[in-house]
Design a protein around this motif. Structure first.
Motif, PDB file in Angstrom:
ATOM      1  N   LYS A 124      -9.898  18.763   8.034  1.00  0.00           N
ATOM      2  CA  LYS A 124      -9.344  20.301   8.135  1.00  0.00           C
ATOM      3  C   LYS A 124      -7.852  19.697   8.082  1.00  0.00           C
ATOM      4  N   THR A 125      -6.812  18.388   8.826  1.00  0.00           N
ATOM      5  CA  THR A 125      -5.420  18.541   8.872  1.00  0.00           C
ATOM      6  C   THR A 125      -4.934  18.181   7.037  1.00  0.00           C
ATOM      7  N   THR A 126      -4.236  18.514   6.912  1.00  0.00           N
ATOM      8  CA  THR A 126      -3.603  18.448   5.598  1.00  0.00           C
ATOM      9  C   THR A 126      -2.392  17.595   6.076  1.00  0.00           C
ATOM     10  N   ASP A 127      -1.919  17.357   4.852  1.00  0.00           N
ATOM     11  CA  ASP A 127      -0.846  16.929   4.831  1.00  0.00           C
ATOM     12  C   ASP A 127       0.710  17.297   4.943  1.00  0.00           C
ATOM     13  N   ALA A 128       0.673  18.359   4.899  1.00  0.00           N
ATOM     14  CA  ALA A 128       1.790  19.579   5.116  1.00  0.00           C
ATOM     15  C   ALA A 128       1.487  19.798   6.846  1.00  0.00           C
ATOM     16  N   ASP A 129       0.461  19.416   6.687  1.00  0.00           N
ATOM     17  CA  ASP A 129      -0.016  20.105   8.756  1.00  0.00           C
ATOM     18  C   ASP A 129       1.275  18.326   9.491  1.00  0.00           C
ATOM     19  N   VAL A 130       0.628  17.794   9.105  1.00  0.00           N
ATOM     20  CA  VAL A 130       0.762  16.284   9.809  1.00  0.00           C
ATOM     21  C   VAL A 130       2.911  16.363   9.563  1.00  0.00           C
ATOM     22  N   ALA A 131       3.130  16.594   8.363  1.00  0.00           N
ATOM     23  CA  ALA A 131       4.741  16.829   7.936  1.00  0.00           C
ATOM     24  C   ALA A 131       5.713  17.646   9.166  1.00  0.00           C
ATOM     25  N   ALA A 132       4.767  19.091   9.225  1.00  0.00           N
ATOM     26  CA  ALA A 132       5.106  20.792  10.368  1.00  0.00           C
ATOM     27  C   ALA A 132       5.064  19.640  11.536  1.00  0.00           C
ATOM     28  N   PHE A 133       4.136  19.198  11.827  1.00  0.00           N
ATOM     29  CA  PHE A 133       4.005  18.568  13.472  1.00  0.00           C
ATOM     30  C   PHE A 133       4.866  17.904  13.955  1.00  0.00           C
TER      31      PHE A 133
ATOM     32  N   ASN B 234       7.531  12.468   4.061  1.00  0.00           N
ATOM     33  CA  ASN B 234       7.044  12.676   3.401  1.00  0.00           C
ATOM     34  C   ASN B 234       5.580  12.291   4.197  1.00  0.00           C
ATOM     35  N   VAL B 235       4.570  12.732   3.929  1.00  0.00           N
ATOM     36  CA  VAL B 235       3.208  12.740   4.454  1.00  0.00           C
ATOM     37  C   VAL B 235       2.155  12.033   3.080  1.00  0.00           C
ATOM     38  N   ASN B 236       1.923  11.439   2.878  1.00  0.00           N
ATOM     39  CA  ASN B 236       1.091  11.663   2.259  1.00  0.00           C
ATOM     40  C   ASN B 236      -0.218  10.448   2.001  1.00  0.00           C
ATOM     41  N   SER B 237      -1.198  11.243   1.932  1.00  0.00           N
ATOM     42  CA  SER B 237      -2.568  10.572   2.193  1.00  0.00           C
ATOM     43  C   SER B 237      -3.952  10.487   0.908  1.00  0.00           C
ATOM     44  N   GLY B 238      -2.865  10.716  -0.392  1.00  0.00           N
ATOM     45  CA  GLY B 238      -3.760  10.519  -1.702  1.00  0.00           C
ATOM     46  C   GLY B 238      -2.825   9.476  -2.664  1.00  0.00           C
ATOM     47  N   PRO B 239      -2.928   9.748  -3.809  1.00  0.00           N
ATOM     48  CA  PRO B 239      -2.330   8.269  -5.250  1.00  0.00           C
ATOM     49  C   PRO B 239      -0.770   8.532  -4.650  1.00  0.00           C
ATOM     50  N   ASP B 240      -0.130   7.872  -5.084  1.00  0.00           N
ATOM     51  CA  ASP B 240       1.551   8.259  -4.924  1.00  0.00           C
ATOM     52  C   ASP B 240       2.021   8.772  -5.716  1.00  0.00           C
ATOM     53  N   ARG B 241       3.089   8.983  -4.953  1.00  0.00           N
ATOM     54  CA  ARG B 241       3.890  10.393  -5.109  1.00  0.00           C
ATOM     55  C   ARG B 241       5.486   9.772  -5.419  1.00  0.00           C
ATOM     56  N   GLY B 242       6.127   8.605  -5.243  1.00  0.00           N
ATOM     57  CA  GLY B 242       6.985   8.506  -4.253  1.00  0.00           C
ATOM     58  C   GLY B 242       8.024   9.076  -4.182  1.00  0.00           C
ATOM     59  N   HIS B 243       9.492   8.873  -3.685  1.00  0.00           N
ATOM     60  CA  HIS B 243       9.796  10.602  -2.521  1.00  0.00           C
ATOM     61  C   HIS B 243       9.953  11.870  -3.245  1.00  0.00           C
ATOM     62  N   SER B 244       8.827  12.765  -2.348  1.00  0.00           N
ATOM     63  CA  SER B 244       8.744  14.129  -2.612  1.00  0.00           C
ATOM     64  C   SER B 244       8.211  14.605  -1.319  1.00  0.00           C
ATOM     65  N   HIS B 245       8.220  15.515  -0.875  1.00  0.00           N
ATOM     66  CA  HIS B 245       7.645  16.564  -0.128  1.00  0.00           C
ATOM     67  C   HIS B 245       6.229  16.257   0.285  1.00  0.00           C
ATOM     68  N   SER B 246       5.455  16.868   1.226  1.00  0.00           N
ATOM     69  CA  SER B 246       4.657  16.833   1.747  1.00  0.00           C
ATOM     70  C   SER B 246       3.251  17.758   1.372  1.00  0.00           C
ATOM     71  N   THR B 247       1.549  17.767   0.406  1.00  0.00           N
ATOM     72  CA  THR B 247       1.595  19.211   0.078  1.00  0.00           C
ATOM     73  C   THR B 247       0.240  19.197   0.973  1.00  0.00           C
ATOM     74  N   ASN B 248      -0.477  20.459   0.469  1.00  0.00           N
ATOM     75  CA  ASN B 248      -1.572  20.857   1.087  1.00  0.00           C
ATOM     76  C   ASN B 248      -2.719  19.799   1.205  1.00  0.00           C
ATOM     77  N   LYS B 249      -2.596  18.909   0.271  1.00  0.00           N
ATOM     78  CA  LYS B 249      -3.614  18.212   0.556  1.00  0.00           C
ATOM     79  C   LYS B 249      -4.905  17.805   1.607  1.00  0.00           C
ATOM     80  N   VAL B 250      -6.089  17.646   1.351  1.00  0.00           N
ATOM     81  CA  VAL B 250      -6.593  17.333   3.161  1.00  0.00           C
ATOM     82  C   VAL B 250      -6.619  16.451   3.805  1.00  0.00           C
ATOM     83  N   ILE B 251      -6.606  16.016   4.529  1.00  0.00           N
ATOM     84  CA  ILE B 251      -6.937  14.316   4.702  1.00  0.00           C
ATOM     85  C   ILE B 251      -8.535  14.167   4.793  1.00  0.00           C
TER      86      ILE B 251
END
Length: 431
Positions: free
Chosen positions: A213-222, A243-260
């Motif tokens: 349910k929770t996305t990477d962006a949700d964790v960042a928003a918290f 930068n919250v990332n539960s997927g593959p490497d993204r380097g310095h980046s923004h958090s996305t709506n990927k579901v954890i």
């Protein structure tokens, strides 16, 4: 939850009181001490006779508030120099700002200059009278913090100084390097408290993750919400912090709506700014347990321990007199032994007034191109953020890297962690 994580959460309140309740800011007193104690040493180390900083309204020098000219209206000229009687700080200030500047007691002498006259001209006259052999000015192609003098300001200054002085002008980049790279003990303690808060907030955020349910962006928003509540701001670009990332490497980046999801490894790269001055840069990693799991599977545990151990190797290598590239090499040996995939990032970097501050770069051993700062030596009082690395290929062909990031200060005998390092990967239940 692991006992050490509970302890971090219990410690949340005290750091908040220590970091946020202090009013007014400790910066004015610390700034004066830095000018009086660290700046003279920086000038002597670099062999520069004098350093000139020219300030102005709206488009000010990057170091304006480090030398006390953040409130410049008309052009102001600040000079720091040694002579036979010792070290001196001298400000040539427009008359409209000189009274207020003098009251702050930042500088030995504040000379009020009528607004019909040029402070640069007055400073140039004084400089010529003193006959300095070298005059550092803020022009640099390697350090943005030492590159605040505009083209037109430089041409104007050269006109006032005359042709005899043109060959005496040198870049201030080495002076700025030596000055900014060292932090006072009081500054280290502020960052230490901020680091406790930074790590505790990340652990708090992981407690709120609901797999599926929770996305990477949700964790960042918290974390953004908690920052607003606590009165702290971003350590770097707001869109990329955290930068919250539960997927593959993204380097310095923004958090996305990927579901954890169960089986994910979550990376949180997060930093805060306190007193509108000092910043932190810390990463914490978590693993989302799959149904029926009570611990991370062997390959994840191996990756975690390998990254953590690589960080320990770098930590042990950080001593006064050691070059940044040598710290990176110490970890690279461990990465090779552990079978890590290629990691393009440096082991670490200075941190303090900005996330990537002035000082030695802890990198270069795994790349063909080596930054000049990687050959700089570590000194007592420098503060670093550094990573423990291990990279592996995922089933989909992408890569994931453990890069647990800690902060240290360099002491006489070696590095000292600002806060206890993450020893175990955080486990998030999925059922």
């Amino acid at each position: 939850m692991h006992k050490s994580l509970i302890l971090f959460l219990i410690l949340l309140i005290n750091p908040l009181i220590s970091v946020l309740a202090q009013d007014p800011s400790p910066w004015p007193a610390i700034r004066i001490e830095r000018i009086k104690t660290l700046l003279p040493a920086a000038l002597k180390t670099t062999g520069v006779d004098a350093w000139l900083v020219i300030c102005r309204e709206n488009n000010n020098d990057p170091l304006a508030d480090h030398v006390g000219c953040e409130n410049a209206g008309g052009t102001a000229s600040f000079l720091f120099y040694h002579d036979k009687t010792g070290f001196h700080s001298l400000a040539f200030s427009p008359s409209s700002e000189s009274t207020a500047l003098d009251e702050l007691d930042i500088h030995d002498t504040v000379i009020s200059v009528d607004r019909s006259k040029s402070t640069m001209a007055e400073a140039a006259t004084f400089i010529k009278e003193k006959g300095f052999k070298t005059l550092a000015i803020n022009s640099s192609d390697t350090n943005a913090q030492a590159d605040g003098l505009s083209y037109t300001q430089r041409k104007t200054l050269e006109g006032y100084l005359g042709t005899d002085f043109k060959g005496r002008l040198v870049s201030s980049e080495q002076v700025v390097y030596e000055w900014l790279s060292i932090k006072l003990p009081a500054e280290v303690e502020i960052m230490r408290k901020a680091a406790v808060l930074t790590a505790a907030l990340q652990i708090e955020a992981y407690k709120h993750v609901i797999p599926g349910k929770t996305t990477d962006a949700d964790v960042a928003a918290f974390l953004k919400k908690r920052m607003r509540e606590l009165g702290v701001t971003d350590a770097w670009a707001p869109d990329q912090n955290p930068n919250v990332n539960s997927g593959p490497d993204r380097g310095h980046s923004h958090s996305t709506n990927k579901v954890i999801m169960p089986g994910d490894v979550i990376q949180t790269d997060f930093g805060i700014r306190v007193h509108d001055r000092w910043v932190t840069d810390i990463q914490r990693f978590a693993y989302v347990l799959q149904p029926g799991e009570t611990k991370a599977p062997n390959h994840i545990q191996y990756a975690w321990e390998s990254g953590r151990n690589g960080g320990f190797a770098a930590f042990k290598a950080m001593k006064p007199g050691v070059k940044g590239i040598e710290v990176d090499a110490a970890q690279s040996v461990m990465m090779k032994k552990a079978g890590s995939g290629y990691v393009p990032w440096s082991t670490g970097h200075p941190v303090g007034y900005v996330a990537h501050d002035t000082g030695p770069n802890l990198g270069g051993s795994r790349t063909k191109s080596v930054r000049p700062a990687a050959h700089k030596k570590l000194k007592v009082g420098m503060v670093f953020a550094f990573d423990g690395f291990h990279s592996w290929k995922r089933k989909d062909g992408t890569y994931k890297t453990i890069s647990v990031e800690e902060m240290v200060v360099i002491k006489e005998k070696g590095a000292e962690y600002l806060i206890p390092p993450q020893q175990d990967i955080i486990l998030i239940p999925s059922d």
